[in-house]
Structures are given as C-alpha cells and as structure tokens.
Design an enzyme around this catalytic site. Structure first.
Site, PDB file in Angstrom:
ATOM      1  N   LYS A  12      42.014  42.160  37.917  1.00  0.00           N
ATOM      2  CA  LYS A  12      40.893  41.805  38.804  1.00  0.00           C
ATOM      3  C   LYS A  12      41.376  40.815  39.869  1.00  0.00           C
ATOM      4  O   LYS A  12      42.535  40.880  40.271  1.00  0.00           O
ATOM      5  CB  LYS A  12      39.703  41.271  37.985  1.00  0.00           C
ATOM      6  CG  LYS A  12      39.339  42.221  36.847  1.00  0.00           C
ATOM      7  CD  LYS A  12      38.015  41.944  36.209  1.00  0.00           C
ATOM      8  CE  LYS A  12      37.780  42.954  35.095  1.00  0.00           C
ATOM      9  NZ  LYS A  12      36.468  42.834  34.486  1.00  0.00           N
ATOM     10  N   HIS A 100      35.276  51.169  39.453  1.00  0.00           N
ATOM     11  CA  HIS A 100      35.023  50.151  38.428  1.00  0.00           C
ATOM     12  C   HIS A 100      33.581  49.653  38.574  1.00  0.00           C
ATOM     13  O   HIS A 100      33.059  49.584  39.686  1.00  0.00           O
ATOM     14  CB  HIS A 100      36.013  48.991  38.601  1.00  0.00           C
ATOM     15  CG  HIS A 100      35.948  48.013  37.475  1.00  0.00           C
ATOM     16  ND1 HIS A 100      34.992  47.026  37.420  1.00  0.00           N
ATOM     17  CD2 HIS A 100      36.683  47.894  36.345  1.00  0.00           C
ATOM     18  CE1 HIS A 100      35.158  46.335  36.301  1.00  0.00           C
ATOM     19  NE2 HIS A 100      36.170  46.840  35.628  1.00  0.00           N
ATOM     20  N   GLU A 102      32.320  46.847  38.595  1.00  0.00           N
ATOM     21  CA  GLU A 102      32.158  45.717  39.532  1.00  0.00           C
ATOM     22  C   GLU A 102      32.108  46.227  40.971  1.00  0.00           C
ATOM     23  O   GLU A 102      31.385  45.687  41.804  1.00  0.00           O
ATOM     24  CB  GLU A 102      33.296  44.701  39.327  1.00  0.00           C
ATOM     25  CG  GLU A 102      33.076  43.892  38.052  1.00  0.00           C
ATOM     26  CD  GLU A 102      34.334  43.446  37.340  1.00  0.00           C
ATOM     27  OE1 GLU A 102      35.413  43.415  37.958  1.00  0.00           O
ATOM     28  OE2 GLU A 102      34.238  43.128  36.133  1.00  0.00           O
ATOM     29  N   GLY A 178      33.730  41.768  30.041  1.00  0.00           N
ATOM     30  CA  GLY A 178      33.833  40.325  30.267  1.00  0.00           C
ATOM     31  C   GLY A 178      32.832  39.499  29.477  1.00  0.00           C
ATOM     32  O   GLY A 178      32.667  38.312  29.729  1.00  0.00           O
ATOM     33  N   SER A 218      35.870  44.142  26.824  1.00  0.00           N
ATOM     34  CA  SER A 218      36.225  43.139  25.811  1.00  0.00           C
ATOM     35  C   SER A 218      37.218  43.645  24.761  1.00  0.00           C
ATOM     36  O   SER A 218      37.118  43.281  23.581  1.00  0.00           O
ATOM     37  CB  SER A 218      34.962  42.565  25.151  1.00  0.00           C
ATOM     38  OG  SER A 218      34.136  41.949  26.134  1.00  0.00           O
TER      39      SER A 218
HETATM   40  P1  PGA Z   1      37.214  42.931  30.007  1.00  0.00           P
HETATM   41  O1  PGA Z   1      37.186  43.826  31.340  1.00  0.00           O
HETATM   42  O2  PGA Z   1      38.344  43.429  29.160  1.00  0.00           O
HETATM   43  O3  PGA Z   1      37.460  41.518  30.503  1.00  0.00           O
HETATM   44  O4  PGA Z   1      35.905  43.084  29.346  1.00  0.00           O
HETATM   45  C1  PGA Z   1      37.401  45.195  31.277  1.00  0.00           C
HETATM   46  C2  PGA Z   1      37.334  45.785  32.661  1.00  0.00           C
HETATM   47  O5  PGA Z   1      36.521  45.332  33.479  1.00  0.00           O
HETATM   48  O6  PGA Z   1      38.075  46.722  32.997  1.00  0.00           O
END
Ligand code: PGA
Length: 258
Positions: A12, A100, A102, A178, A218
């Site tokens: 990220k 993604h 996001e 996250g 996660s």
């Molecule tokens: P995370 O993110 O492992 O921090 O939950 C996964 C991702 O957004 O690809």
C-alpha cells in the site's frame, strides 16, 4: 490441476525506496530456499520504489516476482499523475493488483474500470490480480455471494477465456481488510468456491480449473496455513503483515504442504 500458490505482499502507501530495499533484503535473509520452492511470492511496492526493488531482486537474484498496486488502462496520453501498464512491463513487473477495495471505495473505481485495467495489464503481458469482495453491510444483509459474484462478472467482462485461466482473482471481504478480523477459513473457502463457479459459468471449466484465487484480509502467520489449506484458496493477498519480514515469511511458509 495443481495450482501454484501465490503469496502477494501489498505494501500500500508505505515505505520509501530506501525502506523498500531494506524490507526486501530482510525478507530474503529470513526465508530459506525451500520456503519458496513451490510457492510464488510477489512484492507490490509503491510506484516510486519499483525500480529500486527491481534492481535488487534481479541482481542477486531473489525468488520474488515484482508487482504493482495499480495502473491506468490507457497506454499513454493526457492522464496527469497516472502510470501506463507498458511502463510497468518495462520494469519487469509480473503482477498488477487491479480493483483493490481501497481503489473502489476511495478512488471511485467501478467494475467497468477494473475490467479495462485488467485487459490492459493482460495486453502488456503481465498478470492482473483482480480484487473482489463484499462490505460488512452487504454481508449482514445476506448479499455477500450476490455482490461478489456480480463483481467477478463485471470485473472480468470481455476478457478471453484463455486469458482468464492465467489470471488471479483475490477474494477480499472489505470488513476483514486491515481490521484484524479474518474471515473464518470455511467461509473464505465457500466464497472462493463460489468465485470459481462463476468463472466456470462465464468462461468454462478449463478456465475455472486453472484460475488462481487468493484470499485477502488480515492474513498473518498464525492463520495462513489454515486458509491456504482450503481446496479453492490458492494464495494470499497480504497487507499489514507483508511489512514485517518475519510475519510475511511465516505467511509464505503457511503455503507449504503439510
Ligand atoms: P490486510 O490487507 O492484510 O492489512 O488486511 C489486505 C489487503 O488490503 O490486500
């Protein structure tokens, strides 16, 4: 059909290029050769780090594939601030994350945009990792399956069946990203099986058999083996844990057959 597991580290918007070099080196020193013998590992640094990480992993060489987190779908033009897929291909990028959650939530990417990006990545001889997954509200409303299936159809629309077999879909429930809340392995397996079923319907059994489906949200050392042991989960897309070399190495080892 045996699908080679793919463990991808999505950094990220973290780490400048000096920090990226340090993390890549530490990861390399932490892993043993056998850890990556039957598992592919891709690293997805921010754009400004890619050239540095490329030089490092190609000069040693290290058992990592280079990845990117996004790209534009056009090859060139008046798109201030964007990066063309051909620029990434020139840096020997292998995998490009597209759609993604996001980017969908914060930057307005629709399934239509994601499908164009995936096609552009393929046209430049790289592999897209196409992200899909429901929000908490959608899951609580009992719509997780429908929403995810619709995203798969929309984000893969127009891609040739021969190409679909070689790409990667990442199932990432938004509520697990996250948050430290991992999806139960049996639920993640069910959703990845559903995705494979949608690919079968849309593109045929051969594509469904060979498409790789990652779970993301996660993932860490302590839950990787259980998730990666599921029959329809072929890898992991890892955010937070990929910034810690010990933790990411533990996730990679989770893909080793028991
Ligand atoms: P995370 O993110 O492992 O921090 O939950 C996964 C991702 O957004 O690809």
């Amino acid at each position: 059909m045996s699908r080679i597991p793919l463990i991808s580290g999505n950094w990220k918007m973290n780490l400048n290029h000096f920090e990226a070099i340090q993390l890549t080196q530490k990861l390399y020193w932490t892993l043993k050769p056998e850890d990556t013998q039957n598992t592919e590992v891709s690293l997805h640094p921010p754009f400004t780090d890619i050239r540095s990480v490329q030089t490092l992993i190609e000069s040693d060489p290290m058992p990592f594939k280079l990845g990117a987190q996004n790209c534009h779908f056009e090859d060139k033009g008046a798109f201030t601030g964007e990066i063309a897929p051909s620029f990434l291909a020139k840096l020997n990028v292998t995998y490009v994350i597209v759609g993604h959650s996001e980017r969908r939530a914060l930057f307005g990417e629709t399934d239509g945009i994601v499908a164009k990006k995936a096609a552009a990545v393929l046209a430049n001889e790289m592999t897209p990792i196409i992200c899909v997954g429901e929000t908490l509200e959608e899951r609580e409303a009992g719509r997780a399956e429908d929403v995810t299936a619709a995203q798969v159809k929309g984000s893969l629309a127009g891609i040739a069946a021969e190409s679909v077999g070689n790409l990667v879909v990442a199932y990432e429930p938004v509520w697990a990203i996250g948050t430290g809340k991992t999806c139960d392995a049996d639920i993640a397996q069910g959703m990845c099986k559903l995705i494979r079923g949608v690919v079968a319907e849309e593109f045929g059994a051969e594509a469904a058999d060979s498409v790789r489906i990652q779970y993301g949200g996660s993932v860490k050392g302590s839950n990787a083996a259980e998730l990666l042991g599921q029959p329809d989960i072929d890898g992991a897309l890892v955010g937070g844990a990929s910034l810690d070399p010990e933790e990411f190495a533990a996730v990679i080892r989770g893909a080793l057959a028991p």
